[in-house]
Enzyme design. Structure first.
Site, mmCIF file in Angstrom:
data_model
loop_
_atom_site.group_PDB
_atom_site.id
_atom_site.type_symbol
_atom_site.label_atom_id
_atom_site.label_comp_id
_atom_site.label_asym_id
_atom_site.label_seq_id
_atom_site.Cartn_x
_atom_site.Cartn_y
_atom_site.Cartn_z
ATOM 1 N N GLY A 12 0.811 -1.210 0.000
ATOM 2 C CA GLY A 12 0.000 0.000 0.000
ATOM 3 C C GLY A 12 0.843 1.258 0.000
ATOM 4 O O GLY A 12 0.433 2.285 0.537
ATOM 5 N N HIS A 13 2.004 1.208 -0.638
ATOM 6 C CA HIS A 13 2.943 2.328 -0.571
ATOM 7 C C HIS A 13 2.444 3.577 -1.283
ATOM 8 O O HIS A 13 2.951 4.674 -1.039
ATOM 9 C CB HIS A 13 4.292 1.912 -1.168
ATOM 10 C CG HIS A 13 4.295 1.776 -2.662
ATOM 11 N ND1 HIS A 13 3.646 0.742 -3.314
ATOM 12 C CD2 HIS A 13 4.845 2.551 -3.634
ATOM 13 C CE1 HIS A 13 3.811 0.883 -4.618
ATOM 14 N NE2 HIS A 13 4.530 1.961 -4.839
ATOM 15 N N ARG A 14 1.465 3.443 -2.170
ATOM 16 C CA ARG A 14 0.944 4.611 -2.880
ATOM 17 C C ARG A 14 -0.212 5.288 -2.147
ATOM 18 O O ARG A 14 -0.692 6.340 -2.568
ATOM 19 C CB ARG A 14 0.497 4.210 -4.290
ATOM 20 C CG ARG A 14 1.681 3.939 -5.222
ATOM 21 C CD ARG A 14 1.222 3.682 -6.633
ATOM 22 N NE ARG A 14 2.356 3.623 -7.558
ATOM 23 C CZ ARG A 14 2.274 3.285 -8.837
ATOM 24 N NH1 ARG A 14 1.093 2.971 -9.355
ATOM 25 N NH2 ARG A 14 3.340 3.256 -9.603
ATOM 26 N N GLY A 31 0.703 4.476 3.620
ATOM 27 C CA GLY A 31 1.851 3.735 3.113
ATOM 28 C C GLY A 31 2.965 4.644 2.626
ATOM 29 O O GLY A 31 4.149 4.378 2.855
ATOM 30 N N SER A 70 -7.364 0.719 12.421
ATOM 31 C CA SER A 70 -8.076 1.996 12.422
ATOM 32 C C SER A 70 -8.810 2.151 13.740
ATOM 33 O O SER A 70 -9.226 1.163 14.363
ATOM 34 C CB SER A 70 -9.079 2.029 11.263
ATOM 35 O OG SER A 70 -9.990 3.098 11.414
ATOM 36 N N SER A 71 -9.011 3.398 14.159
ATOM 37 C CA SER A 71 -9.739 3.640 15.400
ATOM 38 C C SER A 71 -11.215 3.266 15.289
ATOM 39 O O SER A 71 -11.906 3.170 16.307
ATOM 40 C CB SER A 71 -9.624 5.117 15.794
ATOM 41 O OG SER A 71 -10.188 5.960 14.809
ATOM 42 N N CYS A 72 -11.715 3.023 14.064
ATOM 43 C CA CYS A 72 -13.117 2.645 13.915
ATOM 44 C C CYS A 72 -13.405 1.237 14.424
ATOM 45 O O CYS A 72 -14.561 0.822 14.471
ATOM 46 C CB CYS A 72 -13.558 2.779 12.464
ATOM 47 S SG CYS A 72 -12.870 1.531 11.366
ATOM 48 N N TYR A 126 -15.997 -2.029 7.217
ATOM 49 C CA TYR A 126 -14.551 -1.789 7.252
ATOM 50 C C TYR A 126 -13.982 -2.170 8.613
ATOM 51 O O TYR A 126 -12.933 -2.810 8.706
ATOM 52 C CB TYR A 126 -14.295 -0.312 6.951
ATOM 53 C CG TYR A 126 -12.848 0.100 6.953
ATOM 54 C CD1 TYR A 126 -11.995 -0.275 5.919
ATOM 55 C CD2 TYR A 126 -12.336 0.902 7.974
ATOM 56 C CE1 TYR A 126 -10.675 0.127 5.911
ATOM 57 C CE2 TYR A 126 -11.013 1.309 7.966
ATOM 58 C CZ TYR A 126 -10.190 0.916 6.938
ATOM 59 O OH TYR A 126 -8.865 1.323 6.935
ATOM 60 N N LYS A 166 -11.020 -4.924 9.710
ATOM 61 C CA LYS A 166 -9.819 -4.544 10.452
ATOM 62 C C LYS A 166 -9.680 -5.353 11.740
ATOM 63 O O LYS A 166 -8.564 -5.749 12.126
ATOM 64 C CB LYS A 166 -9.842 -3.048 10.761
ATOM 65 C CG LYS A 166 -9.567 -2.163 9.556
ATOM 66 C CD LYS A 166 -8.152 -2.394 9.039
ATOM 67 C CE LYS A 166 -7.787 -1.444 7.913
ATOM 68 N NZ LYS A 166 -6.405 -1.680 7.419
ATOM 69 N N ASN A 179 -7.868 9.561 13.415
ATOM 70 C CA ASN A 179 -8.134 10.186 12.111
ATOM 71 C C ASN A 179 -6.858 10.795 11.538
ATOM 72 O O ASN A 179 -6.187 11.586 12.206
ATOM 73 C CB ASN A 179 -9.180 11.290 12.270
ATOM 74 C CG ASN A 179 -10.453 10.787 12.902
ATOM 75 O OD1 ASN A 179 -11.119 9.919 12.346
ATOM 76 N ND2 ASN A 179 -10.793 11.322 14.066
ATOM 77 N N LEU A 180 -6.532 10.423 10.305
ATOM 78 C CA LEU A 180 -5.303 10.876 9.667
ATOM 79 C C LEU A 180 -5.578 12.018 8.684
ATOM 80 O O LEU A 180 -6.661 12.121 8.116
ATOM 81 C CB LEU A 180 -4.643 9.722 8.909
ATOM 82 C CG LEU A 180 -4.212 8.513 9.730
ATOM 83 C CD1 LEU A 180 -3.730 7.402 8.810
ATOM 84 C CD2 LEU A 180 -3.130 8.890 10.734
ATOM 85 N N HIS A 226 -13.052 11.970 3.967
ATOM 86 C CA HIS A 226 -13.365 12.228 5.359
ATOM 87 C C HIS A 226 -13.483 13.732 5.602
ATOM 88 O O HIS A 226 -13.240 14.540 4.719
ATOM 89 C CB HIS A 226 -12.308 11.596 6.258
ATOM 90 C CG HIS A 226 -12.309 10.100 6.196
ATOM 91 N ND1 HIS A 226 -11.332 9.391 5.521
ATOM 92 C CD2 HIS A 226 -13.173 9.180 6.695
ATOM 93 C CE1 HIS A 226 -11.590 8.095 5.624
ATOM 94 N NE2 HIS A 226 -12.702 7.937 6.327
ATOM 95 N N ARG A 243 -13.518 22.342 0.335
ATOM 96 C CA ARG A 243 -14.620 23.286 0.316
ATOM 97 C C ARG A 243 -14.150 24.710 0.634
ATOM 98 O O ARG A 243 -14.521 25.671 -0.060
ATOM 99 C CB ARG A 243 -15.680 22.846 1.329
ATOM 100 C CG ARG A 243 -16.940 23.696 1.335
ATOM 101 C CD ARG A 243 -17.656 23.610 0.003
ATOM 102 N NE ARG A 243 -19.018 24.137 0.120
ATOM 103 C CZ ARG A 243 -19.851 24.275 -0.895
ATOM 104 N NH1 ARG A 243 -19.461 23.922 -2.100
ATOM 105 N NH2 ARG A 243 -21.054 24.750 -0.713
ATOM 106 N N ARG A 283 -13.058 15.790 18.033
ATOM 107 C CA ARG A 283 -12.348 14.783 17.252
ATOM 108 C C ARG A 283 -10.846 14.991 17.379
ATOM 109 O O ARG A 283 -10.362 16.094 17.672
ATOM 110 C CB ARG A 283 -12.747 14.856 15.769
ATOM 111 C CG ARG A 283 -14.203 14.532 15.489
ATOM 112 C CD ARG A 283 -14.536 13.085 15.779
ATOM 113 N NE ARG A 283 -15.898 12.750 15.390
ATOM 114 C CZ ARG A 283 -16.956 12.821 16.194
ATOM 115 N NH1 ARG A 283 -16.809 13.236 17.433
ATOM 116 N NH2 ARG A 283 -18.147 12.479 15.763
#
Length: 340
Positions: free
Chosen positions: A15-17, A21, A112-114, A141, A145, A170-171, A184, A192, A218
């Site tokens: 997932g380097h792209r 990653g 993920s925190s989700c 998702y 995970k 959250n990133l 997100h 926006r 958040r």
């Protein structure tokens, strides 16, 4: 204690792209790890069992970082639940199992925190996993995970495979997704407010409307801080057999959605007004990770939000200028905290 990985290791970043990653690759390069193995999806479909097995048999990485995943916001999760579950389960099982079977010494799985329950006590400790109902809007998702975390734990328990996991909050940062419906909240806000600041002739420079009251809290982590955390964990974290096999990664700080919108407005140069549509729901009042375990090991996030936002806005504008407009138009964008 000597680092658990060395520059002599052959490190595969799956997932380097992607945003995460790419940051992990940058952090590894800064730390002196020169022999990084990568494979774009055009040449290696991580969902394809035969292709993944053949790739591992040929390249034999000694360390694997699994940052690849099918990701998206609420709209994407609701529209493609089977894709989110199937694709992520396939990616995780193919990469993790083949890393173990083909002799990798160490593996880091990025969650993920989700994964945590919707109503977990705040700040969320690692022990909250599987103690309550998930947030329905990203359950597919999250379930995938959780399966990845448990697969790493099972291989460690049954076969002694040195697999660890990190759960980032959250990133945001370079390489983010700014799609008008699949992104997100923070990249959505950036797009926006940028368009409102840059195109007042379309009437966007007067005001920007956001959902809710702006009061939910958040937490946001710059993706380059995540990259540094991954290198730190690979080098220094070796949980014992009775220890938790995954750790939270975050800043330990949160802010309101209203404060976030104001910060993005300042970073983009938007001088208009922000309107809050209080007829729309706010979502979970607070979502913050307890990062005390990773802090006790010696790692903390370093990039302040204001600094990170300025750099992220510059990256977004550079992408627009270069013609990489895969994110699409920002018109009709819905800005609300449920995408977190």
């Amino acid at each position: 204690m000597a680092p658990l990985i060395t520059p002599a290791d052959r490190i595969f970043v799956a997932g380097h792209r992607g945003m995460a990653g790419g940051a992990i690759c940058r952090a590894l390069a800064r730390a002196g790890y020169g022999e990084l193995l990568t494979a774009p999806s055009s040449t290696l479909d991580l969902r394809d069992a035969t292709a993944v097995e053949n790739w591992f048999a040929e390249h034999r990485p000694t360390v694997v970082v699994l940052a690849a995943a099918k990701v998206g916001g609420i709209h994407a999760n609701a529209t493609y639940p089977a894709d989110f579950l199937l694709d992520n389960l396939k990616i995780e099982t193919q990469v993790i199992e083949n890393a173990w079977r083909h002799g990798a010494r160490r593996l880091l799985f990025l969650g993920s925190s989700c994964i945590y329950p919707k109503f977990a006590a705040q700040p969320i400790r690692e022990e909250a996993l599987l103690t309550g109902e998930l947030e329905p809007t990203n359950a597919w998702y999250a379930i995938a995970k959780i399966a990845g975390i448990k697969l790493c734990e099972a291989l460690r328990r049954q076969h002694g495979f040195d697999a660890i996991s990190l759960m980032p909050t959250n990133l945001y940062g370079p390489g983010d997704n700014y799609h008008p419906t699949n992104s997100h909240v923070l990249p959505a806000l950036i797009r926006r407010f940028h368009e409102a600041a840059e195109r007042p002739e379309r009437g966007l420079g007067t005001s920007v409307s956001c959902w809710g009251t702006g009061t939910p809290l958040r937490e946001f982590l710059h993706v380059d801080d995540l990259g540094e955390a991954c290198v730190f964990a690979l080098e220094h974290w070796q949980p014992g057999p009775e220890d938790l096999q995954f750790l939270n990664v975050g800043t330990g700080l949160d802010l309101s959605i209203r404060e976030l919108a104001e910060a993005v407005a300042a970073a983009t140069g938007f001088a208009g007004t922000i309107e809050w549509d209080t007829s729309k729901p706010d979502g979970t009042p607070k979502k913050q990770l307890d990062v005390s375990r990773l802090a006790a090991l010696g790692w903390r996030a370093r990039i302040p939000l204001a600094e990170g936002l300025t750099a992220t806005v510059a990256d977004f504008r550079a992408r627009l200028a270069s013609g990489r407009r895969s994110a699409g138009s920002g018109r009709g964008l819905t800005l609300h905290p449920h995408t977190l």
